[in-house]
Design an enzyme around this catalytic site. Structure first.
Site, PDB file in Angstrom:
ATOM      1  CE  LYS A 151      -3.915   2.340   2.208  1.00 34.27           C
ATOM      2  NZ  LYS A 151      -5.019   2.011   3.543  1.00 34.27           N
ATOM      3  CG  LEU A 152       3.505   2.599  -2.065  1.00 33.25           C
ATOM      4  CD1 LEU A 152       4.043   2.928  -3.380  1.00 33.25           C
ATOM      5  CD2 LEU A 152       4.530   2.951  -1.225  1.00 33.25           C
ATOM      6  CB  ALA A 161      -2.415  13.678   5.132  1.00 33.84           C
ATOM      7  CG  HIS A 205      -5.028   6.362   9.345  1.00 29.70           C
ATOM      8  ND1 HIS A 205      -5.245   5.758   8.073  1.00 29.70           N
ATOM      9  CD2 HIS A 205      -3.914   6.000   9.614  1.00 29.70           C
ATOM     10  CE1 HIS A 205      -4.116   5.680   7.471  1.00 29.70           C
ATOM     11  NE2 HIS A 205      -3.347   5.684   8.424  1.00 29.70           N
TER      12      HIS A 205
END
Length: 268
Positions: free
Chosen positions: A55-56, A110, A148
């Site tokens: 995952k990136l 982000a 998150h």
């Protein structure tokens, strides 16, 4: 059978989506050995091509360059899913950008969004994402960029929202917020990458069809998260784009990440 490593986060959306794959509940072209790490750790490990699948953050695609190729399944993007900037009291983004601001990593999506929204940003402090709320509440930093499950719990720390960067992105571009994607090492055989993409899609579909199957696995990695927050987290970040990015999702990724390297492998 060949074994492949798969780096993803311990967050509920990932453990929910990939539970079936790592537990052999869907057909896969190889045994999958999961390696669970914080998203920024995954971003950094991709510099050396550490994992076969990983995952990136979309913000890390350029740094990964040609080492990885994006798969169309397993992604995290959508509307209303973006990161937030929070502070102890009501402030403008311009005001908090002039002070010390905690971020979850320089390669996260982000941070890329924050830099676009606040180009005059001055001092940033890198902290693991789950330490940022406490750092803001304790006055170690003036504001924090949160991702998150923190978007569901910041008010419990007495903090207020400065800006929703997802909302800012959606209003600016009209596109969904592209947070992260699943990528395969580019030196893997092309047929194998296609089969892995299918297996990941099947794992996400299995999760939708059997939502209780992954409950213990999700809870084992959810740290101190309540069942309610876990459920909200999964509902927010695992959606139709997780089955297939789609042309709109790919366009959003290309808009945010640019054309550096060969990560996309597809055209919108």
């Amino acid at each position: 059978m060949r074994e492949l490593t798969f780096g993803f986060s311990p967050c509920p959306n990932d453990t929910f989506a990939f539970h079936a794959l790592v537990h052999g509940l869907v057909n896969a072209p190889a045994r999958i050995r999961p390696v669970l790490l914080d998203i920024e750790a995954l971003n950094r490990r991709a510099h050396d091509g550490a994992f076969d699948l990983t995952k990136l953050s979309v913000g890390a695609f350029a740094a990964a360059g040609a080492r990885y190729t994006l798969l169309r399944s397993g992604a995290a993007l959508g509307m209303g899913v973006g990161p937030l900037v929070v502070a102890r009291e009501a402030r403008s983004l311009a005001q908090v950008a002039r002070g010390r601001l905690a971020i979850p990593g320089r390669e996260t999506t982000a941070y890329r969004l924050l830099r676009l929204a606040a180009p005059a940003l001055t001092e940033v402090v890198e902290l693991r994402y789950d330490r940022i709320l406490r750092a803001v509440a304790d006055g170690e930093v003036e504001a924090g960029l949160i991702i998150h499950e923190s978007r569901f719990t910041y008010a419990e720390h007495g903090l207020v929202q400065v800006i929703d960067l997802g909302d800012w992105w959606e209003r600016t571009t009209g596109l969904p917020v592209p947070l992260a994607g699943i990528c395969a090492r580019s030196d893997l055989d092309a047929t194998l990458r296609v089969d892995l993409e299918r297996a990941i899609r099947d794992s996400v579909q299995y999760a939708f069809d059997h939502p209780a199957a992954s409950r213990d696995y999700v809870r084992a990695h959810a740290q101190e998260m309540s069942p309610e927050v876990c459920a909200r987290h999964i509902a927010l970040y695992v959606n139709a784009h997780s089955l297939d990015i789609g042309d709109e999702g790919l366009a959003a990724m290309q808009r945010l990440a640019g054309g550096a390297g060969q990560w996309y492998g597809y055209t919108a």
